[in-house]
Design an enzyme around this catalytic site. Structure first.
Site, mmCIF file in Angstrom:
data_model
loop_
_atom_site.group_PDB
_atom_site.id
_atom_site.type_symbol
_atom_site.label_atom_id
_atom_site.label_comp_id
_atom_site.label_asym_id
_atom_site.label_seq_id
_atom_site.Cartn_x
_atom_site.Cartn_y
_atom_site.Cartn_z
ATOM 1 N N LYS A 189 0.765 -1.202 -0.051
ATOM 2 C CA LYS A 189 0.125 -0.007 -0.057
ATOM 3 C C LYS A 189 0.806 1.178 0.049
ATOM 4 O O LYS A 189 0.382 2.098 -0.286
ATOM 5 C CB LYS A 189 -0.897 -0.136 1.125
ATOM 6 C CG LYS A 189 -0.253 -0.172 2.512
ATOM 7 C CD LYS A 189 0.312 1.137 3.070
ATOM 8 C CE LYS A 189 0.610 1.012 4.388
ATOM 9 N NZ LYS A 189 1.147 2.150 5.082
ATOM 10 N N THR A 246 -3.601 5.495 4.242
ATOM 11 C CA THR A 246 -2.340 5.890 3.570
ATOM 12 C C THR A 246 -2.310 6.870 2.228
ATOM 13 O O THR A 246 -1.422 7.654 2.031
ATOM 14 C CB THR A 246 -1.328 4.703 3.292
ATOM 15 O OG1 THR A 246 -1.525 3.909 4.432
ATOM 16 C CG2 THR A 246 0.056 5.389 3.190
#
Length: 313
Positions: A189, A246
């Site tokens: 990610k 994120t």
């Protein structure tokens, strides 16, 4: 399994936050820090240089003695992914058999292309590898703001015991046995957070950001399945949850790095002296994807040129 004494290796922001979390639920916590200056700040000022304004609980013991930190019921390994091997190698001779060693770094090792659980198994074969990952910022956890993550271990009983040992009313680790899925989501990610930051830095709009996150998740899921991760793990906190967090806020170093790239800064300047795990992970991720014939055009574009190129599929 009784887990009362917990060591945290690494006195950075995340290590400090996890040490505070364990101490607040009554665990006996030892915090090991390699850097002499930060260790002194933790011991004397009761504050990490990387998490200013957050006071360390008086009950937390600070040490620079790695062997002493090894002799506890469980160990949280909170050091950067690229130094996990050296720390675990140094730790191994002092580690009692079957001690859970919980990796909290999100990355894949350069050169070997190994995940954190594989490094633990290789360098400390007497330990029980585990992984902690999920949508969490150190500052939020340190201040007691509500956070949920995933903790994975090889068997359900161990995973549940470890999760219970650090669980509180504001910090909830869900437990799993899918180590590969949990650590893979956390590593990949970060690359998509850089791409999302580039979109923001170039002011391409919310529609572009949503498309990138959605198609990035499709890439992440394809990659995960190729390397043995469970789809339900990818859909959970350590996959989709961490990706959303994120990719959506400047609190993420990887997102901020991408924003700086999008605004025209060079990769050398964009990090502003902070660790950006996604920049290390991207080329390794792409090598592994090619090995399994997994198409990851967004990850590739973020790694190669800092520009977002839309996939056709």
């Amino acid at each position: 399994m009784t887990i009362q004494k917990i060591s945290v290796l690494g006195g950075g922001a995340w290590g400090t936050a996890l040490a505070l979390t364990a101490a607040r639920v009554g665990r006996d916590v030892t915090l090991w820090e390699h850097d002499a200056s930060n260790a002194e700040s933790l011991e004397q000022k009761r504050e990490s240089r990387f998490l200013p304004g957050v006071r360390l609980e008086d009950t937390i013991k600070v040490t620079r003695d790695l062997a002493a930190a090894a002799r506890n019921d469980a160990i949280l390994l909170v050091v950067p992914a690229q130094v996990v091997r050296s720390v675990v190698t140094a730790l191994a001779p002092s580690l009692p058999t079957r001690t859970p060693l919980i990796a909290c770094a999100k990355g894949i090792e350069h050169g070997t292309r190994k995940f954190m659980s594989e490094i633990i198994a290789e360098c400390a074969s007497n330990a029980v590898p585990a992984i902690l990952s999920g949508p969490s910022f150190a500052a939020d956890v340190a201040r007691g703001l509500p956070t949920a993550v995933t903790l994975a271990a090889p068997d359900a009983d161990t995973a549940a015991a470890l999760a219970q040992a650090i669980s509180s009313s504001t910090f909830r680790p869900y437990h799993s046995t899918d180590l590969r899925g949990v650590e893979l989501g956390g590593a990949t990610k970060n690359v998509y957070a850089i791409a999302a930051g580039i979109v923001a830095g170039r002011a391409l709009g919310a529609s572009a950001a949503a498309a990138l996150i959605t198609r990035g998740f499709a890439e992440l899921t394809r990659f995960g399945k190729a390397y043995g991760a469970k789809v339900e793990t990818m859909m959970g906190l350590s996959g989709l949850g961490d990706l959303i967090l994120t990719c959506s806020t400047p609190q993420s170093r990887n997102f901020s790095f991408g924003v700086a790239l999008g605004k025209g800064e060079t990769s050398d300047d964009a990090g502003h002296g902070k660790l950006v795990e996604g920049a290390f992970t991207a080329p390794v991720l792409l090598e592994m994807a090619r090995e399994k014939n997994v198409e990851m055009p967004i990850a590739g574009a973020a790694d190669q040129s800092g520009s977002v190129k839309w996939p056709t599929g």
